[in-house]
Each structure stands twice: as structure tokens, then as C-alpha cells.
Design a protein around this motif. Structure first.
Motif, short mmCIF file in Angstrom:
data_model
loop_
_atom_site.label_atom_id
_atom_site.label_comp_id
_atom_site.label_asym_id
_atom_site.label_seq_id
_atom_site.Cartn_x
_atom_site.Cartn_y
_atom_site.Cartn_z
N ASN A 96 5.14 -34.37 9.59
CA ASN A 96 3.90 -34.89 10.18
C ASN A 96 2.82 -35.05 9.11
O ASN A 96 2.78 -34.30 8.14
N ILE A 97 1.95 -36.03 9.33
CA ILE A 97 0.81 -36.27 8.44
C ILE A 97 -0.47 -36.22 9.26
O ILE A 97 -0.59 -36.90 10.28
N LYS A 99 -4.23 -37.24 9.34
CA LYS A 99 -5.13 -38.21 8.70
C LYS A 99 -6.56 -37.83 9.06
O LYS A 99 -6.89 -37.74 10.24
N PHE A 115 -5.19 -37.48 3.46
CA PHE A 115 -4.03 -37.18 4.30
C PHE A 115 -3.46 -35.82 3.91
O PHE A 115 -3.35 -35.52 2.72
N GLU A 122 0.01 -33.87 4.43
CA GLU A 122 1.39 -33.98 4.89
C GLU A 122 2.03 -32.61 4.87
O GLU A 122 1.97 -31.90 3.87
N GLU A 179 -2.68 -36.32 -5.81
CA GLU A 179 -2.09 -35.41 -4.83
C GLU A 179 -2.24 -33.96 -5.26
O GLU A 179 -2.07 -33.64 -6.43
#
Length: 128
Positions: free
Chosen positions: A14-15, A17, A83, A85, A100
Motif C-alpha cells: 500500500n502507498i 499519498k 508518498f 510506501e 527517497e
């Protein structure tokens, strides 16, 4: 405007946002993911006074070892989109500039039910 959600149901793959506006006068904000405020898999905390992003986890209300990332693409007064994740072994946060930040899933959680957003981030949209 602090937010707390107790039934998130976030699983590996799942992400989350997040889009929000950073307050012009804030020292920072944090997004916390876990089972409760006492047990966090991810504490994501950009700190403007130190120009650092601090990530950590919490177990039975005790903080663990901090991870500090000096890459700081957040600015006071700006609208940001990023985001988070969830993977089986780590969390990957994709920052507004594409950088990231990865942080291990130290507790091995398979389901995140709790999220809180604290500090100087006014949420515009929030989607899992």
C-alpha cells in the motif's frame, strides 16, 4: 490541526499519498504509523530548525535508534506532496523532489492501523 486515525488498515504494497501545506512558522511536523501512539513502525519527522528528516520507531512508548537524513526538500509555507510506501521489510518515503528515504520495518508489522499527523502540516488530501 493534528489528525489521528485508528482504523487505517495499511498493508505491505500500500502507498499513503499525502498532500499538505507546511505552516510558515513551524519547526516541523511528523507523520506516525503503527499500532498505537505507543507502538510506532515509522515516525517521519522533518525538522526545519535542524535541516534534517528524522525517522524512528517506538516500542512500548520507548523511542529506538534515530535515522537522520540531511536531504531536506521541505520548505515552510510551501504545498507539498509525498508518498509513504509500506513494503514487507521497510517503509519507502518518496519526497517531493523524487529523493527517497527508506526506514526498516523494525517490528515486522503486516498491518498498520494507526496514523497521526502532528505539527505544522495542514492536510489538503490524504489517500491510501
Amino acid at each position: 490541526g493534528n489528525i489521528e486515525i485508528l482504523n487505517l488498515n495499511m498493508k505491505p504494497g500500500n502507498i499513503l499519498k499525502v498532500k499538505g501545506k507546511i505552516s510558515a512558522d513551524t519547526v516541523g511536523f511528523s507523520i506516525n504509523l503503527g499500532c498505537s501512539s505507543r507502538d510506532l513502525a515509522l515516525h517521519f519527522n522533518p525538522r526545519f530548525n535542524e535541516s534534517v528528516i528524522v525517522c524512528n520507531s517506538k516500542c512500548s512508548d520507548s523511542w529506538q535508534t534515530e535515522h537522520r537524513d540531511r536531504h531536506m526538500p521541505f520548505f515552510r509555507g510551501c504545498t507539498v506532496k509525498f508518498f509513504i510506501e509500506m513494503l514487507s521489510d521497510k517503509f519507502r518515503v518518496k519526497l517531493p523532489d523524487g529523493h527517497e528515504v527508506c526506514f526498516p520495518n523494525r517490528h515486522g508489522y503486516r498491518n498498520i492501523n494507526y496514523v497521526s499527523i502532528v505539527g505544522g502540516l495542514k492536510i489538503i488530501s490524504f489517500k491510501l
